[in-house]
Design a protein around this motif. Structure first.
Motif, PDB file in Angstrom:
ATOM      1  N   UNK A 160       0.841  -1.198   0.000  1.00 44.10           N
ATOM      2  CA  UNK A 160       0.000   0.000   0.000  1.00 44.10           C
ATOM      3  C   UNK A 160       0.876   1.248   0.000  1.00 44.10           C
ATOM      4  N   UNK A 161       0.417   2.276  -0.700  1.00 35.62           N
ATOM      5  CA  UNK A 161       1.124   3.547  -0.733  1.00 35.62           C
ATOM      6  C   UNK A 161       0.720   4.461   0.409  1.00 35.62           C
ATOM      7  N   UNK A 162       1.616   5.377   0.766  1.00 31.29           N
ATOM      8  CA  UNK A 162       1.368   6.360   1.829  1.00 31.29           C
ATOM      9  C   UNK A 162       2.025   7.667   1.419  1.00 31.29           C
ATOM     10  N   UNK A 163       1.277   8.755   1.422  1.00 33.14           N
ATOM     11  CA  UNK A 163       1.796  10.063   1.033  1.00 33.14           C
ATOM     12  C   UNK A 163       2.343  10.817   2.239  1.00 33.14           C
ATOM     13  N   UNK A 164       3.516  11.383   2.050  1.00 29.36           N
ATOM     14  CA  UNK A 164       4.081  12.326   3.013  1.00 29.36           C
ATOM     15  C   UNK A 164       4.124  13.685   2.318  1.00 29.36           C
ATOM     16  N   UNK A 165       3.130  14.508   2.566  1.00 31.06           N
ATOM     17  CA  UNK A 165       3.060  15.804   1.907  1.00 31.06           C
ATOM     18  C   UNK A 165       2.680  15.666   0.446  1.00 31.06           C
ATOM     19  N   UNK A 166       3.052  16.661  -0.365  1.00 25.28           N
ATOM     20  CA  UNK A 166       2.643  16.724  -1.768  1.00 25.28           C
ATOM     21  C   UNK A 166       3.681  16.188  -2.747  1.00 25.28           C
ATOM     22  N   UNK A 167       4.847  15.788  -2.224  1.00 25.00           N
ATOM     23  CA  UNK A 167       5.888  15.389  -3.171  1.00 25.00           C
ATOM     24  C   UNK A 167       6.600  14.093  -2.823  1.00 25.00           C
ATOM     25  N   UNK A 168       6.031  13.293  -1.927  1.00 29.18           N
ATOM     26  CA  UNK A 168       6.661  12.019  -1.588  1.00 29.18           C
ATOM     27  C   UNK A 168       5.603  10.939  -1.402  1.00 29.18           C
ATOM     28  N   UNK A 169       5.849   9.784  -2.014  1.00 29.20           N
ATOM     29  CA  UNK A 169       4.953   8.636  -1.939  1.00 29.20           C
ATOM     30  C   UNK A 169       5.779   7.393  -1.664  1.00 29.20           C
ATOM     31  N   UNK A 170       5.503   6.713  -0.550  1.00 26.44           N
ATOM     32  CA  UNK A 170       6.209   5.493  -0.171  1.00 26.44           C
ATOM     33  C   UNK A 170       5.264   4.290  -0.248  1.00 26.44           C
ATOM     34  N   UNK A 171       5.852   3.100  -0.477  1.00 28.66           N
ATOM     35  CA  UNK A 171       5.082   1.857  -0.519  1.00 28.66           C
ATOM     36  C   UNK A 171       5.733   0.824   0.394  1.00 28.66           C
ATOM     37  N   UNK A 172       4.892   0.079   1.137  1.00 21.28           N
ATOM     38  CA  UNK A 172       5.392  -1.006   1.983  1.00 21.28           C
ATOM     39  C   UNK A 172       4.273  -2.002   2.254  1.00 21.28           C
ATOM     40  N   UNK A 173       4.628  -3.229   2.650  1.00 18.92           N
ATOM     41  CA  UNK A 173       3.619  -4.189   3.110  1.00 18.92           C
ATOM     42  C   UNK A 173       3.307  -3.980   4.587  1.00 18.92           C
ATOM     43  N   UNK A 174       2.463  -4.827   5.151  1.00 15.84           N
ATOM     44  CA  UNK A 174       2.072  -4.686   6.563  1.00 15.84           C
ATOM     45  C   UNK A 174       3.245  -4.983   7.493  1.00 15.84           C
ATOM     46  N   UNK A 175       4.100  -5.927   7.107  1.00 16.33           N
ATOM     47  CA  UNK A 175       5.256  -6.311   7.920  1.00 16.33           C
ATOM     48  C   UNK A 175       6.473  -6.395   7.003  1.00 16.33           C
ATOM     49  N   UNK A 176       7.644  -6.575   7.589  1.00 19.35           N
ATOM     50  CA  UNK A 176       8.858  -6.666   6.783  1.00 19.35           C
ATOM     51  C   UNK A 176       8.691  -7.718   5.683  1.00 19.35           C
ATOM     52  N   UNK A 177       9.347  -7.470   4.543  1.00 18.95           N
ATOM     53  CA  UNK A 177       9.297  -8.430   3.451  1.00 18.95           C
ATOM     54  C   UNK A 177       9.857  -9.791   3.888  1.00 18.95           C
ATOM     55  N   UNK A 178       9.346 -10.839   3.289  1.00 19.93           N
ATOM     56  CA  UNK A 178       9.886 -12.172   3.529  1.00 19.93           C
ATOM     57  C   UNK A 178      11.179 -12.331   2.743  1.00 19.93           C
ATOM     58  N   UNK A 179      12.257 -12.870   3.340  1.00 20.62           N
ATOM     59  CA  UNK A 179      13.496 -13.080   2.583  1.00 20.62           C
ATOM     60  C   UNK A 179      13.235 -13.887   1.308  1.00 20.62           C
TER      61      UNK A 179
ATOM     62  N   UNK B 135      18.533 -11.770   2.874  1.00 24.11           N
ATOM     63  CA  UNK B 135      18.332 -12.324   4.217  1.00 24.11           C
ATOM     64  C   UNK B 135      17.780 -11.258   5.152  1.00 24.11           C
ATOM     65  N   UNK B 136      17.214 -11.671   6.257  1.00 20.67           N
ATOM     66  CA  UNK B 136      16.722 -10.732   7.261  1.00 20.67           C
ATOM     67  C   UNK B 136      17.841 -10.377   8.230  1.00 20.67           C
ATOM     68  N   UNK B 137      18.035  -9.068   8.460  1.00 21.14           N
ATOM     69  CA  UNK B 137      18.939  -8.624   9.522  1.00 21.14           C
ATOM     70  C   UNK B 137      18.316  -7.432  10.216  1.00 21.14           C
ATOM     71  N   UNK B 138      18.019  -7.600  11.482  1.00 23.65           N
ATOM     72  CA  UNK B 138      17.437  -6.544  12.302  1.00 23.65           C
ATOM     73  C   UNK B 138      18.318  -6.376  13.530  1.00 23.65           C
ATOM     74  N   UNK B 139      18.767  -5.156  13.774  1.00 22.55           N
ATOM     75  CA  UNK B 139      19.678  -4.883  14.888  1.00 22.55           C
ATOM     76  C   UNK B 139      18.978  -3.996  15.907  1.00 22.55           C
ATOM     77  N   UNK B 140      19.065  -4.376  17.163  1.00 25.40           N
ATOM     78  CA  UNK B 140      18.402  -3.659  18.250  1.00 25.40           C
ATOM     79  C   UNK B 140      19.439  -2.926  19.094  1.00 25.40           C
ATOM     80  N   UNK B 141      19.375  -1.596  19.060  1.00 27.30           N
ATOM     81  CA  UNK B 141      20.276  -0.757  19.846  1.00 27.30           C
ATOM     82  C   UNK B 141      19.577  -0.366  21.142  1.00 27.30           C
ATOM     83  N   UNK B 142      20.171  -0.717  22.262  1.00 33.25           N
ATOM     84  CA  UNK B 142      19.655  -0.313  23.573  1.00 33.25           C
ATOM     85  C   UNK B 142      20.545   0.822  24.074  1.00 33.25           C
ATOM     86  N   UNK B 143      20.016   2.049  24.010  1.00 32.36           N
ATOM     87  CA  UNK B 143      20.826   3.216  24.363  1.00 32.36           C
ATOM     88  C   UNK B 143      21.178   3.238  25.839  1.00 32.36           C
TER      89      UNK B 143
END
Length: 408
Positions: free
Chosen positions: A194-213, A246-254
């Motif tokens: 699904x697409x999502x507009x940020x203002x009048x000059x930007x359009x992003x697309x993503x699924x509900x969750x991270x893509x499957x590898x 591949x999936x790589x997600x890194x969690x930074x604990x400040x």
């Protein structure tokens, strides 16, 4: 170090422990006593060692302009100029002069193309052997009464599971539904995108969750002759695609000063880090890698920090936000800073050496990172990163994301 004034604002299954991996790192020569991070050293000269024309961020550059890269002394070590059009990158032919002081395009490559984005990456060495780097970009003029969308990721690239397809339009879009309908993003295996507009000059697309590898994503751009605003029509008709790696997600604990790196859900390393100091904290939230630079320059003057820092050879720099949050190698902080103190201007620092080393934590992580990988920060006193700051749209719920579509 956060390269922005926010207030003014492998695969190995074994868990690695960096404290035992490296026993000795060189201390930065010339550091002031008690120096904690970039902003606390002496200001550098404001003169740019590498001079690039057209200037960084320039828009509507005419075809008669010429790309020039110069240094006042020393020599250019490496220059790479690329033309990016419809998510495809083409290297511009050029050569460094015999005296090493300048770079110029060769022959017909010197004429700039219309409706294109150019990037310039340059590394120079001065008489004392010190390296410095600059990375700039600019866009050329689009014919009158036409609009174009500059989009990422690049065609045929392999990206991380957090990649978001993003279009930046060179003119404000009034008829957002027509433009969004003309762009179709499909996946194999199938998933709703699904697409999502940020203002009048930007359009992003993503699924509900991270893509499957392993997912193959196709982007059909059918903007040619679509009226995006009264009397302004699209000029692109193109089909591009990319592969999800591949999936790589890194969690930074400040608060804990650590980063847990997970590959396909399995913890492969816990790395000591330094995050933003109390007055220049690091954003919380999910951020997506958008750029990788083996070496780059970070200058506080460009983002409202005055002369607090100007480091011309920051190694292993990974961009996380458009406003300037990076995860990067750090060779100037004392060894015991990492894992114990937050001292930066908002970036996430990993231990490294001057010039960068694949054996140091900064180089180790850089070599295992893809555009589109996710880095999430928790337990920082700062607010959550804005969803339009870089590719940070994963911080919106699926319901909120779909509400930003012009087709619903």
């Amino acid at each position: 170090m956060n390269h922005v004034a926010k207030r003014a604002r492998a695969g190995s299954a074994a868990v690695l422990t960096w404290a035992g991996l490296l026993t000795v790192l060189a201390v930065l020569t010339g550091c002031t006593e008690g120096m904690r991070d970039i902003g606390e050293g002496k200001p550098r000269s404001p003169r740019d060692a590498i001079q690039i024309s057209p200037q960084d961020g320039a828009e509507d550059v005419g075809p008669r302009s010429r790309i020039e890269v110069k240094v006042p002394d020393g020599r250019l070590e490496r220059v790479k100029v690329s033309r990016i059009e419809d998510a495809q990158r083409e290297v511009v032919a050029g050569r460094i002069s015999k005296d090493g002081l300048s770079w110029a395009a060769v022959g017909a490559a010197g004429r700039l193309a219309l409706a294109s984005k150019y990037s310039v990456e340059a590394v120079a060495v001065d008489a004392a052997g010190r390296r410095s780097a600059r990375n700039t970009s600019f866009t050329t003029v689009v014919p009158e009464h036409r609009f174009i969308g500059y989009f990422k990721p690049e065609n045929r690239s392999t990206v991380g599971t957090g990649m978001i397809v993003s279009f930046d339009f060179n003119r404000p879009i009034r008829n957002r539904a027509a433009v969004e309908k003309a762009i179709e993003v499909t996946a194999d295996p199938p998933v709703e995108v699904v697409g999502h507009w940020f203002g009048k000059d930007r359009l992003d697309f993503r699924p509900a969750a991270y893509w499957k590898p392993g997912t193959e994503v196709t982007v059909d751009v059918g903007l040619r002759d679509v009226e995006g605003a009264p009397g302004v029509f699209g000029s692109q008709r193109k089909t591009v695609g990319f592969t999800v790696g591949r999936s790589q997600v890194s969690l930074v604990d400040a608060a804990e000063h650590t980063m847990e790196v997970r590959r396909d859900g399995e913890l492969i390393s816990t790395v000591p880090i330094t995050a933003g100091a109390p007055k220049t904290t690091t954003y919380n939230g999910k951020m997506v890698v958008t750029e990788l630079h083996e070496v780059t320059r970070m200058d506080g003057r460009t983002v409202g920090f005055g002369g607090e820092y100007d480091i011309k050879d920051v190694p292993h720099a990974i961009r996380l936000t458009e406003s300037g949050t990076f995860l990067h190698g750090n060779y100037w902080a004392p060894y015991d800073t990492f894992g114990s103190l937050n001292t930066s201007h908002g970036c996430i620092g990993l231990r490294d050496v001057k010039g960068g080393s694949a054996a140091a934590p900064g180089g180790w992580f850089f070599d295992r990172t893809l555009i589109g990988d996710v880095v999430e920060v928790v337990n920082s006193p700062d607010r959550k990163v804005a969803p339009d700051n870089g590719l940070s749209g994963w911080n919106l719920s699926w319901k909120a994301w779909k509400a930003g579509s012009a087709l619903r």
